[in-house]
Design an enzyme around this catalytic site. Structure first.
Site, short mmCIF file in Angstrom:
data_model
loop_
_atom_site.label_atom_id
_atom_site.label_comp_id
_atom_site.label_asym_id
_atom_site.label_seq_id
_atom_site.Cartn_x
_atom_site.Cartn_y
_atom_site.Cartn_z
N HIS A 1 -10.35 -5.43 -3.14
CA HIS A 1 -9.22 -5.54 -2.74
C HIS A 1 -9.29 -5.89 -1.28
O HIS A 1 -10.17 -5.58 -0.38
CB HIS A 1 -8.21 -4.20 -2.86
CG HIS A 1 -8.63 -2.96 -2.48
ND1 HIS A 1 -9.88 -2.38 -3.04
CD2 HIS A 1 -8.44 -2.32 -1.28
CE1 HIS A 1 -10.08 -1.16 -2.55
NE2 HIS A 1 -9.34 -1.23 -1.33
N HIS B 1 -7.07 -5.85 2.21
CA HIS B 1 -5.83 -5.18 2.86
C HIS B 1 -5.35 -6.30 3.86
O HIS B 1 -6.11 -6.85 4.91
CB HIS B 1 -6.47 -4.06 3.86
CG HIS B 1 -6.98 -2.87 3.19
ND1 HIS B 1 -6.17 -1.61 3.04
CD2 HIS B 1 -8.01 -2.90 2.70
CE1 HIS B 1 -6.89 -0.65 2.28
NE2 HIS B 1 -8.14 -1.34 2.16
N ASN C 1 -13.15 -3.18 2.38
CA ASN C 1 -14.06 -2.01 2.47
C ASN C 1 -14.82 -2.14 1.22
O ASN C 1 -14.47 -2.27 0.13
CB ASN C 1 -13.18 -0.75 2.65
CG ASN C 1 -12.33 -0.69 3.75
OD1 ASN C 1 -12.69 -0.97 4.58
ND2 ASN C 1 -11.23 -0.07 3.73
N ASP D 1 0.61 -1.18 0.07
CA ASP D 1 -0.04 0.06 0.04
C ASP D 1 0.71 1.14 0.05
O ASP D 1 1.98 1.24 0.84
CB ASP D 1 -0.81 -0.03 1.15
CG ASP D 1 -2.08 1.02 1.00
OD1 ASP D 1 -3.25 0.55 1.16
OD2 ASP D 1 -2.02 2.27 1.00
N ILE D 2 0.48 2.36 -0.75
CA ILE D 2 1.07 3.43 -0.97
C ILE D 2 1.24 4.28 0.24
O ILE D 2 2.18 4.96 0.47
CB ILE D 2 0.63 4.18 -2.26
CG1 ILE D 2 1.99 5.11 -2.60
CG2 ILE D 2 -0.55 4.96 -1.87
CD1 ILE D 2 1.49 5.52 -4.28
N GLU E 1 -12.25 3.45 -1.30
CA GLU E 1 -11.63 4.48 -2.20
C GLU E 1 -11.48 3.97 -3.64
O GLU E 1 -11.60 4.92 -4.45
CB GLU E 1 -10.49 5.27 -1.66
CG GLU E 1 -10.42 5.97 -0.36
CD GLU E 1 -9.12 6.24 0.41
OE1 GLU E 1 -8.17 6.23 -0.38
OE2 GLU E 1 -9.12 6.44 1.34
N VAL E 2 -10.76 2.92 -3.85
CA VAL E 2 -10.74 2.26 -4.99
C VAL E 2 -11.89 1.18 -5.44
O VAL E 2 -11.78 0.20 -4.82
CB VAL E 2 -9.38 1.75 -5.32
CG1 VAL E 2 -8.89 1.37 -6.56
CG2 VAL E 2 -8.29 2.82 -4.62
P1 AMP Z 1 -9.90 1.44 0.30
O1 AMP Z 1 -10.41 2.77 0.87
O2 AMP Z 1 -10.12 0.13 0.80
O3 AMP Z 1 -10.40 1.47 -1.17
O4 AMP Z 1 -8.34 1.61 0.15
C1 AMP Z 1 -7.55 1.59 -1.02
C2 AMP Z 1 -6.22 1.74 -0.70
O5 AMP Z 1 -5.36 1.96 -1.71
C3 AMP Z 1 -5.83 2.75 0.27
O6 AMP Z 1 -4.96 1.99 1.53
C4 AMP Z 1 -4.45 3.47 -0.45
O7 AMP Z 1 -3.23 3.99 0.52
C5 AMP Z 1 -4.08 2.47 -1.49
N1 AMP Z 1 -3.76 3.20 -2.61
C6 AMP Z 1 -4.20 3.97 -3.70
N2 AMP Z 1 -3.43 4.21 -4.66
C7 AMP Z 1 -2.26 3.53 -4.63
C8 AMP Z 1 -1.30 2.80 -5.47
N3 AMP Z 1 -0.92 3.75 -6.52
N4 AMP Z 1 -0.39 2.19 -5.07
C9 AMP Z 1 -0.48 1.22 -3.87
N5 AMP Z 1 -1.78 1.55 -2.88
C10 AMP Z 1 -2.66 2.47 -3.31
#
Ligand code: AMP
Length: 111
Positions: free
Chosen positions: A103, A105, A90, A32-33, A98-99
């Site tokens: 996924h 974690h 999530n 994770d970034i 967010e994405v």
């Molecule tokens: P969520 O809130 O469950 O959708 O988590 C999305 C996760 O993706 C967050 O923990 C971000 O820090 C992570 N994230 C977003 N962009 C990147 C990226 N380019 N590389 C790695 N992790 C990312």
């Protein structure tokens, strides 16, 4: 509807780099970034799926089983089984997703 322009879709198309922890034909695991723990790895199936329910409902048992087994393989690779870890996914607005690509974690390395 799946958004092909989400950041994990771009990672899967090699349009954006990531720090790979493990990859096979079904799944990709990367750091994770913005890590929330000493170890914070994200695991994604390579198929387009928005969230947990989309994956479980719309993909066959073989793919589902492969993905969850690959999570356990990464747990072994990271050597976090003995001390423990958290698995989180999530979904949607209330889940704080967010994405919009399913996924998991994997958080570990500290309490
Ligand atoms: P969520 O809130 O469950 O959708 O988590 C999305 C996760 O993706 C967050 O923990 C971000 O820090 C992570 N994230 C977003 N962009 C990147 C990226 N380019 N590389 C790695 N992790 C990312």
């Amino acid at each position: 509807m799946y958004d092909n322009e989400n950041i994990f879709a771009k990672i899967l198309r090699n349009q954006i780099p990531c720090d790979i922890v493990y990859e096979d034909e079904h799944s990709l695991f990367f750091n994770d970034i913005h890590p929330q723990a000493k170890i914070h790895v994200l695991g994604i199936p390579k198929d387009p799926c928005i969230d947990f329910s989309d994956f479980i409902i719309n993909y066959d048992e073989n793919k589902i089983s492969n993905f969850f087994k690959s999570i356990d393989l990464v747990i072994t690779k990271l050597k976090i089984r003995d001390k423990g870890y958290r698995l989180i996914t999530n979904s949607g607005i209330n889940g704080g997703q967010e994405v919009p690509h399913f996924h998991i974690h994997i958080l570990a390395g500290e309490k």
